[in-house]
Design an enzyme around this catalytic site. Structure first.
Site, PDB file in Angstrom:
ATOM      1  CE  LYS A  16      -2.109  -0.771   3.644  1.00  0.00           C
ATOM      2  NZ  LYS A  16      -1.372  -2.305   4.216  1.00  0.00           N
ATOM      3  NE  ARG A  91      -4.647  -0.735   9.676  1.00  0.00           N
ATOM      4  CZ  ARG A  91      -3.842  -0.728   9.293  1.00  0.00           C
ATOM      5  NH1 ARG A  91      -4.136   0.664   8.931  1.00  0.00           N
ATOM      6  NH2 ARG A  91      -2.630  -0.767   9.340  1.00  0.00           N
ATOM      7  NE  ARG A 173      -3.843  -8.359  18.854  1.00  0.00           N
ATOM      8  CZ  ARG A 173      -3.958  -7.602  19.457  1.00  0.00           C
ATOM      9  NH1 ARG A 173      -2.826  -6.730  20.115  1.00  0.00           N
ATOM     10  NH2 ARG A 173      -5.580  -6.786  19.965  1.00  0.00           N
TER      11      ARG A 173
HETATM   12  P1  AMP Z   1       0.389   1.055   9.044  1.00  0.00           P
HETATM   13  O1  AMP Z   1       1.664   1.249   8.961  1.00  0.00           O
HETATM   14  O2  AMP Z   1      -0.756   0.820   8.333  1.00  0.00           O
HETATM   15  O3  AMP Z   1       0.675  -0.678   8.952  1.00  0.00           O
HETATM   16  O4  AMP Z   1      -0.200   1.178  10.263  1.00  0.00           O
HETATM   17  C1  AMP Z   1       0.668   0.724  11.709  1.00  0.00           C
HETATM   18  C2  AMP Z   1       0.279   0.557  12.859  1.00  0.00           C
HETATM   19  O5  AMP Z   1      -0.502   2.159  13.053  1.00  0.00           O
HETATM   20  C3  AMP Z   1      -1.111  -0.660  13.365  1.00  0.00           C
HETATM   21  O6  AMP Z   1      -1.008  -1.635  13.360  1.00  0.00           O
HETATM   22  C4  AMP Z   1      -2.164   0.935  14.302  1.00  0.00           C
HETATM   23  O7  AMP Z   1      -1.517   0.170  15.513  1.00  0.00           O
HETATM   24  C5  AMP Z   1      -2.226   1.863  13.540  1.00  0.00           C
HETATM   25  N1  AMP Z   1      -3.543   2.523  12.091  1.00  0.00           N
HETATM   26  C6  AMP Z   1      -2.844   2.625  11.656  1.00  0.00           C
HETATM   27  N2  AMP Z   1      -4.034   3.206  11.083  1.00  0.00           N
HETATM   28  C7  AMP Z   1      -4.635   3.216  11.746  1.00  0.00           C
HETATM   29  C8  AMP Z   1      -6.064   2.987  12.114  1.00  0.00           C
HETATM   30  N3  AMP Z   1      -7.100   3.069  10.447  1.00  0.00           N
HETATM   31  N4  AMP Z   1      -7.159   3.231  12.812  1.00  0.00           N
HETATM   32  C9  AMP Z   1      -6.127   2.547  13.593  1.00  0.00           C
HETATM   33  N5  AMP Z   1      -5.170   1.711  13.832  1.00  0.00           N
HETATM   34  C10 AMP Z   1      -4.573   2.020  12.699  1.00  0.00           C
END
Ligand code: AMP
Length: 220
Positions: A16, A91, A173
């Site tokens: 992404k 999400r 997870r």
């Molecule tokens: P990502 O880089 O998108 O994998 O996001 C890293 C972490 O940030 C995730 O595992 C969540 O803990 C938090 N996070 C990012 N976007 C969201 C979202 N839209 N809702 C909740 N937590 C988020």
């Protein structure tokens, strides 16, 4: 034409971030990357920072009310006047409700691009991922290594592994969290006829070619 809000969905490691950066550059719209926003917040020492840090380290989700407040502010800002690319948001279904209401308010149009990839490939991609903590560039030690040792090609900073990529149980997870909370979102938008699937097991260049076709079709 209505302003286009592109939502990029896909499990961790689907690509992404890499694709969102290419879309932002090609179409001149801002890349709103919720994960990066929260990794920055987690570096502070406020109560909010502590809460966010814990969620990230455990591979869980930041509470919806925090996420929705922060993203709403960005979506209503001047930088998003022509549209935006959302990477990592929404999400959960509660985030979808918040987003749908904002899009209704600003008269925007949604296009969902769903990146499909199998689980084995996801784990391999996350294990080999490196990010630049300064400019956000993303590398893969096997398929897209940095030119000079572990330094960012774009800004020269020392590359890092993400804390949530380091432990296999945290990664598992995150994948489960995606399946449980985020996959229903695809269904919701499918019912509205705004989802396009793209095979994310291909090279980043090939994936982007397909994404471009989808966006160009949507903006005709
Ligand atoms: P990502 O880089 O998108 O994998 O996001 C890293 C972490 O940030 C995730 O595992 C969540 O803990 C938090 N996070 C990012 N976007 C969201 C979202 N839209 N809702 C909740 N937590 C988020």
């Amino acid at each position: 034409m209505k302003k286009l809000c592109i939502i990029l969905l896909g499990p961790p490691g689907a690509g992404k971030g890499t694709q969102a950066k290419k879309i932002a550059k090609t179409y001149g719209i801002p890349h709103i990357e919720s994960g990066r926003i929260f990794r920055e917040i987690a570096k502070g020492d406020s109560e909010l920072s502590k809460t966010v840090k814990k969620c990230i380290e455990q591979g869980g989700l930041v509470p919806d009310e925090i996420v929705n407040r922060i993203i709403k502010e960005r979506l209503l800002s001047e930088e998003c006047r022509k549209g935006c690319i959302l990477d990592g948001y929404p999400r959960t279904m509660s985030q979808v409700a918040a987003l749908d209401s904002i899009i209704g308010e600003i008269g925007g149009k949604i296009l969902v691009i769903s990146l499909k990839i199998n689980k084995n490939k996801i784990i391999e991609r996350n294990i080999n991922r490196l990010i630049c903590p300064v400019c956000g560039a993303i590398y893969n030690l096997k398929t897209n290594p940095p030119r000079d040792d572990l330094k960012c090609d774009d800004c020269g900073s020392q590359l890092e592994r993400r804390v949530d990529d380091e432990k296999i149980e945290v990664l598992r997870r995150r994948i489960e969290t995606y399946e449980q909370y985020t996959e229903p979102i695809i269904k919701h938008y499918e019912e509205r006829g705004v989802v396009k699937m793209v095979d994310a097991s291909q090279s980043p260049e090939k994936i982007f070619e397909e994404i471009k076709k989808v966006i160009d079709q949507a903006t005709l």
